[in-house]
Scaffold this active site. Structure first.
Site, mmCIF file in Angstrom:
data_model
loop_
_atom_site.group_PDB
_atom_site.id
_atom_site.type_symbol
_atom_site.label_atom_id
_atom_site.label_comp_id
_atom_site.label_asym_id
_atom_site.label_seq_id
_atom_site.Cartn_x
_atom_site.Cartn_y
_atom_site.Cartn_z
ATOM 1 C CG HIS A 159 -53.754 53.010 -28.955
ATOM 2 N ND1 HIS A 159 -53.999 54.312 -28.578
ATOM 3 C CD2 HIS A 159 -52.931 52.489 -27.995
ATOM 4 C CE1 HIS A 159 -53.334 54.575 -27.467
ATOM 5 N NE2 HIS A 159 -52.694 53.486 -27.083
ATOM 6 C CB SER A 280 -76.555 41.744 -48.843
ATOM 7 O OG SER A 280 -76.766 42.590 -49.954
ATOM 8 C CE LYS A 286 -72.220 42.893 -47.016
ATOM 9 N NZ LYS A 286 -71.428 43.984 -46.593
ATOM 10 C CD GLU A 293 -74.238 45.682 -38.831
ATOM 11 O OE1 GLU A 293 -73.847 46.594 -39.543
ATOM 12 O OE2 GLU A 293 -74.793 44.663 -39.292
#
Ligand code: ARG
Length: 466
Positions: A159, A280, A286, A293
């Protein structure tokens, strides 16, 4: 420039409308099949000659011409004539230009319907081999990582909540199990690809005395199709590849998702090396997991491709219908995507560092040893449901006081149940892990065995795909 007459235009009184020509053309994508198409034509010409259906000198002329065309395409000096609607017509019309009217003997007893089905099967066979090679390389990385991380303690989740400590090797070997199943699927579907439709003609079989086994032998097919109507309209092998690819991409996508989570500052379980991360354009701090992704994102198109081919065939009557031309772009896309994603995710896995100290700390956080404490009491004779309740109360006590189990004294434990003894104070992540010492469990002993088994099954699979 005056357009050339189409090879099929005998009964036509008007030239094709230009928009129709563009709309119906498949050349832009089926030219990927040039090698397969020429191989089929060479095998066909050989067979026509052997069966004395065409004279030897004509067959030789055709084969020599086809070989010249092949070489030209490979060298990039071949100009695909866009007046031709597909790869078959394009090659055949070039053969006419090259050797003259003798090219007209090539299509004897053959249809583009059995030809395209055969081309696509050869293409799929080659692609499946490449997918299998990538799968094997990927699994080698997983087994290597499992070996490296065989003692690395890691948090295990259910979970998305911290659940029980595990060895990181166990996690990697879970993916090895998935990829093993993917390998099995691709090996198995190869048998269904490798059946030759040539000789089925347009739908009813060819009207000549063809030696189909001889054709199959030349083109490395294990079997010939049994029913000409099925053979020209069957695209189950395209379902097979799209479906096995979609399943495998879902596996890669799940792994990608975990890599994304692990690399976040919230989890801080791994860091991705600079060469596999991206920055970024606005936020200087970043370091983004874009590769993972995109793998997760690209799974969507492969799943979509499976839906597309299933929907394409759903209402299609026998036998060949032009709808079937729509089977190719999605298949090519699934094949390219899965090969690409297996290879890049393999690189990504080789480009992470595990934050072991933090992982070990996280592994016991959130009272992740609660089950072990309950098991401890149960092994002392307390019924499990009762143990569960007692440990529930301990968890509540600790969380109310904002402390961990390790901060409890023996007296405090005993206040909850008399069966606690001093050894409860030794409970840690590794004890918990080694408590799970049964086949399939995460204990160190089991992982050693699993790594050996995984290496063995990998070697067997490498033999199978040779
Ligand atoms: N371009 C067609 C396809 O991909 C080739 C077969 C065409 N057959 C036909 N009878 N028009 O399916």
């Amino acid at each position: 420039m005056k357009k050339k007459k189409k090879l099929w235009s005998g009964a036509f009184q008007l030239a094709t409308n230009a928009d129709v020509e563009t709309f119906t053309s498949s050349l832009s994508f089926d030219k990927a099949l040039f090698q397969e198409d020429i191989s089929c034509s060479i095998a066909h010409a050989n067979m026509l000659n052997k069966q004395k259906i065409i004279p030897q000198d004509k067959a030789k002329k055709i084969i020599d011409g086809l070989q010249i065309i092949l070489l030209k395409i490979e060298q990039g000096s071949f100009e695909f004539n866009t007046d031709n609607e597909d790869i078959h017509m394009s090659i055949e019309s070039s053969l006419f230009e090259l050797i003259g009217d003798d090219a007209g003997y090539l299509h004897t007893g053959r249809s583009r319907n059995d030809l395209i089905a055969t081309d696509l099967r050869i293409y799929s066979r080659v692609a499946t081999k490449e997918i299998l090679n990538q799968l094997i390389a990927f699994r080698e990385t997983l087994v290597e990582l499992a070996t490296q991380e065989r003692l690395t303690i890691f948090p295990g989740y259910t979970h998305m909540q911290n659940a029980q400590p595990i060895l990181l090797a166990h996690h990697f070997l879970a993916y090895e199990e998935m990829m093993k199943r993917d390998t099995d699927r691709f090996i198995e579907l190869t048998n269904r690809i490798n059946i030759m439709p040539l000789g089925s003609g347009a739908l009813a079989g060819s009207g000549y005395d063809f030696d189909r086994p001889y054709l199959a032998k030349q083109l490395n097919f294990d079997k010939i199709s049994k029913n000409s109507m099925d053979a020209v309209s069957d695209r189950d092998f395209v379902f097979d590849i799209n479906s096995a690819s979609a399943i495998c991409m879902v596996h890669l996508s799940r792994l990608a998702e975990e890599i994304i989570l692990w690399a976040s500052s919230e989890f801080n379980l791994i860091s991705i090396h600079d060469d596999f991360a991206t920055g970024s354009s606005i936020m200087p701090q970043k370091k983004n997991p874009d590769v993972a992704e995109l793998v997760r994102g690209k799974s969507a198109r492969v799943i979509g491709n499976l839906m597309q081919i299933l929907t394409l065939l759903k209402g299609l009557p026998l036998t060949y219908n032009r709808d079937l031309q729509e089977d190719k772009e999605s298949l090519f896309d699934s094949i390219d995507t899965i090969i690409n994603c297996l290879s890049i995710t393999n690189g990504l896995l080789n480009s992470i560092t595990i934050n072991k100290i933090h992982a070990e700390k996280l592994a016991v956080q959130g009272y992740a040893l609660a089950t072990d404490i309950a098991d401890y009491l149960t092994k002392k004779g307390v019924p499990f449901r009762k143990s569960h309740e007692i440990v529930g109360k301990i968890v509540l006590h600790c969380s109310n006081n904002n402390i961990q189990f390790s901060e409890l004294s023996l007296e405090e434990y005993k206040n909850f149940n008399i069966n606690f003894e001093s050894d409860i104070l030794n409970l840690d992540a590794l004890t918990s892990i080694n408590n799970r010492d049964l086949p399939g469990g995460t204990a160190v002993n089991q992982i050693e065995l699993s790594i050996r088994e995984a290496s063995h099954q990998l070697k067997q699979d490498i033999q199978k795909i040779k």
